[in-house]
Design a protein around this motif. Structure first.
Motif, short mmCIF file in Angstrom:
data_model
loop_
_atom_site.label_atom_id
_atom_site.label_comp_id
_atom_site.label_asym_id
_atom_site.label_seq_id
_atom_site.Cartn_x
_atom_site.Cartn_y
_atom_site.Cartn_z
N VAL B 93 0.83 -1.21 0.00
CA VAL B 93 0.00 0.00 0.00
C VAL B 93 0.87 1.26 0.00
O VAL B 93 0.74 2.12 -0.87
CB VAL B 93 -0.96 -0.01 1.21
CG1 VAL B 93 -1.65 1.33 1.35
CG2 VAL B 93 -1.98 -1.12 1.05
N ILE B 94 1.78 1.34 0.97
CA ILE B 94 2.61 2.55 1.06
C ILE B 94 3.51 2.67 -0.17
O ILE B 94 3.65 3.75 -0.76
CB ILE B 94 3.48 2.51 2.34
CG1 ILE B 94 2.62 2.31 3.57
CG2 ILE B 94 4.31 3.77 2.46
CD1 ILE B 94 1.73 3.48 3.91
N GLY B 95 4.09 1.55 -0.57
CA GLY B 95 4.98 1.57 -1.73
C GLY B 95 4.26 2.04 -2.99
O GLY B 95 4.78 2.88 -3.74
N THR B 96 3.06 1.52 -3.21
CA THR B 96 2.33 1.91 -4.41
C THR B 96 1.98 3.39 -4.39
O THR B 96 2.14 4.09 -5.39
CB THR B 96 1.05 1.06 -4.54
OG1 THR B 96 1.41 -0.31 -4.50
CG2 THR B 96 0.35 1.34 -5.84
N ALA B 97 1.53 3.86 -3.24
CA ALA B 97 1.16 5.28 -3.15
C ALA B 97 2.38 6.16 -3.43
O ALA B 97 2.32 7.09 -4.25
CB ALA B 97 0.61 5.58 -1.76
N LEU B 98 3.49 5.82 -2.80
CA LEU B 98 4.70 6.62 -2.98
C LEU B 98 5.20 6.57 -4.42
O LEU B 98 5.54 7.59 -5.03
CB LEU B 98 5.78 6.09 -2.02
CG LEU B 98 7.04 6.92 -1.91
CD1 LEU B 98 6.72 8.20 -1.16
CD2 LEU B 98 8.13 6.14 -1.20
N ALA B 99 5.22 5.35 -4.97
CA ALA B 99 5.73 5.18 -6.33
C ALA B 99 4.85 5.92 -7.34
O ALA B 99 5.35 6.55 -8.27
CB ALA B 99 5.82 3.70 -6.68
N LEU B 100 3.54 5.85 -7.13
CA LEU B 100 2.63 6.55 -8.04
C LEU B 100 2.88 8.05 -7.98
O LEU B 100 2.96 8.72 -9.02
CB LEU B 100 1.18 6.25 -7.67
CG LEU B 100 0.48 5.16 -8.45
CD1 LEU B 100 -0.97 5.10 -8.04
CD2 LEU B 100 0.60 5.37 -9.94
#
Lengths: 334, 299
Positions: B93-100
């Motif tokens: 969740v955190i990774g996807t948000a940050l990467a996006l």
């Protein structure tokens, strides 16, 4: 670790496109004015650029440990330099040569056995008239690409392993079990099988896209001139795919030394390092596990540089043959 | 699929294939599809099977006759696996948000002819040709003090060059006229991105987001490198340790007793790793063909 041809290809094409697409340069404006105009855009670039510096460009520079007698407690700044000594050590290390040989053998087997499969499958799928069947097949065939390697190998182990269900069936039918998963001699075939299972369907996508771009009137005209199925395949379909095929081949060659890291590290225990040690696993076991950081980094650096050279070489050969390749020399729109 | 739809779909110049070819096609495509479906089905069925089913079938069942969620109950009742799922979900969740966020910002900033746009673009594209290598990556993560921190699984994946390219291509195809008129109306770049470009790009943001999510969920090697603390292991490492390497999930690691048939427990671990992918897959799939991929290919 996503180094699928399809992804690299799209990336490369967009580069080429980007080149042709920035015609209006507003370089006449003084830099102060542009700074004031674009400051918000520059702010937007900051996180990405920080990321690139921290997790790509600094590590690339970190490769200097390959030229050091690196001691973790001294750090890069205080470790002794020892020139190319690490590379000389590698040269005398039989394990390194085993890893290199395994890498090359596996790369050639993969190139020969994996590369044609998505192409052949795309041709079959493209020839399907029923959209329903075609869509159903695509849905199933793309799925494994999104499963992790751990999961794929777990599935293979449960299916083909010593206690897996195929061998269970064999035993129940009164045959001897077959050691699919642990036989070092057939390991290259197993690896290619896994690769086909996981990625052939996905790799097909790019050929399908290229096929859908072929002008149908060419087929009509050929058919009107009396060309049968095979003639049309040979004289229209394959030539239309030539650019894509060459492009994927070049990228594959550039990637030839990264035969599939996770796949090997996961199976190294069951097959043994004799068959499953490749350059990447050598780097990992020598460096991170064995603590010989400099040797690991030297092997990794040698691999990276060789890969980039192979890519560049393959691309220039393609240029000689009149193909656009990955990066255009200059301007040319294709 | 009736014969009639076939008639409609077939171009006049395309002859009906001979039975032989049709058989070959059916065998190739059908065989490939079965090879994908059957192992997944066996694993799911075995995870749901009762102990008795498994013993009768000699290890694996194709279809559970007495389906039970006992294995899942055991898994989810806490301990190592429960924590691993928490770790994987957090990282995803955190990774996807940050990467996006990183990708959208950088892709938008380089999609228009702005100051430093070009050099930054080249900076990203160069990463496609060369990889820094395992040892330098490990050293930098260690230097940043991220060993045994979940951030070591998130930060190095915060920008994917391929996802960046897909995103940027899409942004470049947003009609310039809209952006120009917004600019004339006094909109800033931030506002144009938030109010115009992002709403127009929902589909591509969804797909790139799902690509990132799948990547974070599947990440195995980074965890192997950077995480030594078993309490911080993600699901993939558990899968490797207990299913591939066959280490036993002992009662105290799971925090419960008694254990169901280990076979079904192992298969349940596999299914737990599989389910999130199976859940997002239909959403991904909808956009593949005509959406991002073809669009980017045809350029």
């Amino acid at each position: 670790m996503e180094t699928l041809e399809a992804t690299r290809d799209t990336a490369a094409k967009t580069v080429a496109q980007g080149n042709g697409r920035t015609p209006k340069k507003k370089s006449s404006l003084p830099i102060g004015v542009r700074l004031r105009r674009d400051w918000q855009m520059l702010v937007l670039m900051v996180p990405g650029v920080v990321f690139l510096l921290a997790f790509f460009y600094v590590p690339v520079l970190g490769n200097v440990v390959a030229f050091q007698d690196f001691q973790p407690y001294l750090g890069i700044m205080h470790s002794e330099w020892n020139g190319v000594q690490n590379f000389i050590n590698l040269y005398g290390n039989p394990d390194f040569w085993d890893a290199l040989r395994n890498t090359l053998v596996l790369a050639v087997v993969q190139l020969a056995l994996f590369f044609p499969v998505p192409l052949a499958m795309a041709l079959i799928v493209d020839s399907l008239v029923s959209n329903r069947i075609r869509r159903a097949f695509q849905t199933i065939a793309y799925l494994p690409h999104f499963l992790s390697w751990v999961l794929v190998i777990a599935l293979f182990q449960q299916s083909l392993g010593g206690a897996g269900f195929v061998n269970n069936l064999l035993r129940q039918a009164g045959f001897d079990p077959i050691p699919f998963m642990t036989n070092p001699d057939t390991f290259p075939l197993l690896v290619v099988g896994q690769l086909i299972w996981k990625d052939a369907g996905w790799a097909m996508i790019i050929f399908l896209a290229a096929l859908s771009a072929v002008d149908v009137s060419l087929y009509e005209a050929a058919a009107a001139d009396g060309a049968g199925r095979w003639r049309r395949l040979w004289h229209i379909t394959l030539p239309s795919l030539r650019t894509v095929i060459v492009l994927l081949l070049i990228l594959r060659i550039g990637d030839i030394l990264s035969v599939g890291f996770e796949q090997f590290i996961l199976q190294r225990d069951s097959v043994g390092p004799g068959a499953a040690e490749v350059l990447d696993t050598f780097t990992y076991y020598a460096g991170v596990v064995g603590g010989d950081w400099s040797s690991g980094a030297a092997a990794g650096l040698a691999k990276g540089v060789l890969g980039a050279l192979l890519l560049w070489g393959a691309n220039s050969i393609a240029h000689r043959l009149g193909e656009p390749g990955i990066f255009q020399k200059r301007g040319g729109e294709s | 699929m009736s014969g009639r739809t076939e008639q409609v779909g077939r171009p006049v110049w395309k002859e009906r294939p001979a039975p032989l070819y049709q058989t070959i096609k059916a065998i190739v495509l059908g065989g490939f599809a079965l090879a994908i479906i059957v192992p997944i089905m066996v694993v799911v069925s075995t995870s749901l099977a009762s102990d008795q089913d498994i013993i009768e079938a000699g290890g694996y069942v194709l279809w559970p006759s007495h389906p039970t969620f006992k294995a899942y109950d055991t898994l989810f009742s806490g301990g190592l696996m429960g924590r691993a799922i928490g770790v994987s979900v957090f990282v995803t969740v955190i990774g996807t948000a940050l990467a996006l966020a990183t990708t959208i910002a950088l892709a938008y900033a380089t999609s228009r002819p702005v100051l430093f746009g070009r050099p930054v673009l080249l900076l990203v594209l160069f990463t496609l040709l060369f990889a820094p290598g395992i040892i330098p990556m490990f050293l930098i993560v260690k230097q940043l003090g991220l060993i045994d921190s979940l951030w070591s699984l998130i930060l190095p994946g915060a920008l994917g060059a391929f996802n960046f390219v897909v995103m940027r291509t899409f942004f470049m195809n947003v009609p310039q006229e809209i952006l120009e008129s917004a600019r004339i109306d006094g909109a800033s770049d931030f506002m144009i991105l938030r109010r115009i470009v992002m709403p127009l790009s929902k589909a591509v943001i969804a797909v790139v987001g799902l690509f990132y999510a799948v990547g974070f969920w599947n990440a195995f090697f980074n965890a192997l490198l950077y995480i030594n603390d078993t309490a911080k292991w993600p699901v993939q490492v558990i899968l490797r340790t207990y299913v591939l390497q066959g280490k036993s999930l002992s009662a105290d690691q799971l925090g419960v007793e008694p254990l169901p048939q280990p076979q079904s427990l192992q298969m349940a671990v596999v299914v737990v790793a599989l389910v999130p992918i199976a859940m997002v897959y239909p959403f991904l799939q909808r956009h593949f063909n005509k959406g991002v991929i073809t669009g980017a290919v045809k350029g």
